[in-house]
Write an enzyme that holds these catalytic residues in place. Structure first.
Site, PDB file in Angstrom:
ATOM      1  CB  SER A 202      30.384 -78.449  19.619  1.00 38.21           C
ATOM      2  OG  SER A 202      29.754 -79.801  19.951  1.00 38.21           O
ATOM      3  CE  LYS A 203      32.909 -79.529  28.103  1.00 38.57           C
ATOM      4  NZ  LYS A 203      31.891 -80.724  28.079  1.00 38.57           N
ATOM      5  NE  ARG A 204      26.045 -79.651  23.034  1.00 39.73           N
ATOM      6  CZ  ARG A 204      25.479 -79.022  21.746  1.00 39.73           C
ATOM      7  NH1 ARG A 204      24.586 -79.785  21.032  1.00 39.73           N
ATOM      8  NH2 ARG A 204      25.616 -77.797  21.466  1.00 39.73           N
TER       9      ARG A 204
END
Ligand code: GLU
Length: 504
Positions: A262-264
């Site tokens: 994910s972007k995280r």
């Protein structure tokens, strides 16, 4: 086989994640491999989730990756429009076909009634209640209500949706090219909304109708769409349309393999997850992109190709044409592919090294201040020498400063450890040697330098580090003989003399 036609069908709900780019890439490779068409279709039926700028972002990102679109959004074609919101008036007739055939029904339930149903089911011990073949009889729809009542409601303009009438207890079989047979019992599927009260189809209806009308032969998409595939297969059957082949691609996993990337993860571990930079229009938060971080698009797509596919040989560097040549869905795995950022850098390094000095000189030319007035041939030689230690074009420029400015600082550690009392005398001898040389090629500098050391019984480890320190200011770097050739005799001698004064 009919002509291969595949599509990439993103929803403009934000920037393309690298997983999305990989889906586009695999579709593109598959199409080109089979002399087919690659289409781009925008799936924007959920207007509440539109993000301004996302549509343009998708076009720009694909273009940067050199994933060329044959037909579709922004590229024309005979079967458009290619943006679902522009096709809005086309969908109702298909919902009507399903209504007529008894495969769909009107549902008038209000939001409160739906909530109440969910609550009721939860109280009865159903963990995730669904509007399905069991529940539908107790709801407000054209199956449970009398024909008169339904007519009345429609005539008076009550709000409704159209739902699929999921058959009871039937096995739906999907032959997925990557996963093999996937069998789902319809008792596990709900009566999905196909047509919304705002007159827009949902994703499911629009997706199937458009794939049919656009003559899509193969649906290649992310694994997250596998649960929707049985519904889609049923829709094809209800319409009496030929079903395209399906291939659901494996997930791209976090570097440790624990869950979807994910972007995280990118924020946490310091790598971009987007192909190009993205500015969130609501928060103005800027997310970095591979383009802006200095990656070559070829390196980025080469890396992406390997996230899920492998050629079955040891070859890792593939041009786009070679990927087209070698790609097959049979060599795409089912298991999630772990993202490896170091490997991504490695790919860039390989592409950087494969570029000639001239090509690199072209790329760094724009970074060089006008005052430096760098000659192209010289710059190409500098790039050729410095590329071996670089991952990005930027690295070459940064490490090449020494060719444009004499050192202003000297590496403190090398000075402390290597600069001895006798160093100035040794280096003076080196300048004398160099001063008398007419052939200042790297080979000759090396030969003469080494014989001077031999004659005086000076070890290389005693002289080379201080020679490097004096000329470049650094403790490490590429061959000093090559550096010397590029700088030229006078410059090298002058730098050594300056260093002797400054460092003794
Ligand atoms: N619109 C879907 C998405 O955003 C496409 C799914 C499909 O390819 O069928 O990924």
């Amino acid at each position: 086989m009919d002509k291969v036609r595949v599509r990439f069908a993103p929803s403009p709900t934000g920037p393309l994640h690298m997983g999305g780019v990989r889906t586009a890439l695999y579709n593109y490779l598959f199409a080109k491999k089979h002399n087919g068409d690659f289409l781009l279709r925008l799936e924007d039926t959920d207007q509440t989730r539109l993000v301004p700028g996302a549509e343009q972002y998708i076009l720009d990102a694909l273009s940067w990756c050199k994933i060329n679109i044959d037909e579709g959004l922004g590229h024309g074609g005979d079967l458009g429009p290619y943006k679902q919101s522009d096709r809005k008036p086309m969908y109702r007739q298909y919902a009507d076909i399903l209504l007529e055939k008894g495969h769909a029904y009107y549902a008038f339930d209000t939001a409160e009634e739906l909530d109440e149903m969910r609550q009721r089911m939860k109280n009865a011990g159903v963990p995730s209640p669904q509007y399905n073949s069991v529940v539908r009889d107790s709801m407000q729809n054209s199956i449970s209500l009398s024909a008169d009542e339904v007519k009345q409601r429609l005539d008076r303009g009550d709000s409704y949706v159209i739902r699929i009438k999921m058959p009871r207890n039937e096995e739906v079989k999907i032959n997925d090219t990557i996963r093999g047979w996937v069998v789902v019992n319809t008792n596990n599927l709900d009566d999905k909304v196909l047509f919304k009260s705002d007159g827009m189809p949902t994703y499911h209806l629009a997706n199937v109708v458009d794939d049919h009308l656009m003559k899509i032969s193969h649906v290649i998409r992310g694994e997250e769409w596998l649960p929707s595939a049985p519904l889609h297969v049923l829709l094809y059957r209800f319409f009496d349309w030929e079903c395209p082949a399906f291939a659901h691609l494996p997930l791209i996993l976090k570097p440790d393999g624990n869950g979807k990337l994910s972007k995280r993860d990118g924020d946490r571990l310091g790598f971009p997850v987007f192909p190009t930079e993205w500015t969130n229009p609501e928060t103005n938060e800027v997310s970095s992109g591979y383009r802006e971080e200095g990656y070559f698009p070829e390196a980025f797509t080469n890396m992406l190709a390997f996230l899920g596919w492998n050629p079955g040989t040891a070859q890792e560097i593939f041009s786009m044409d070679e990927l087209v040549e070698s790609f097959s869905l049979q060599r795409v795995g089912k298991a999630g592919a772990k993202f490896d950022f170091d490997k991504t850098k490695w790919f860039n390094q390989q592409y950087l090294r494969s570029k000639s000095g001239d090509e690199l000189a072209e790329l760094i030319h724009s970074k060089i201040p006008k005052s430096k007035d760098a000659d192209g041939v010289f710059l190409a030689k500098v790039c050729e020498l410095m590329k071996e230690r670089a991952t990005f074009v930027e690295d070459i420029w940064e490490s090449s400063q020494l060719f444009f400015d004499s050192p202003t600082e000297y590496d403190e550690k090398t000075h402390r450890k290597k600069w001895k009392e006798h160093t100035p005398d040794i280096l003076k001898k080196v300048t004398e040697l160099f001063g008398g040389m007419s052939d200042f090629s790297a080979e000759n500098v090396e030969k003469e330098f080494k014989s001077l050391l031999e004659e005086n019984e000076w070890g290389l480890g005693m002289v080379l580090p201080t020679f490097r320190l004096a000329v470049t200011g650094k403790g490490m770097g590429p061959s000093m003989f090559k550096i010397s050739e590029l700088l030229g005799k006078d410059e090298v001698v002058e730098r050594i003399e300056t260093a002797i004064q400054k460092l003794s």
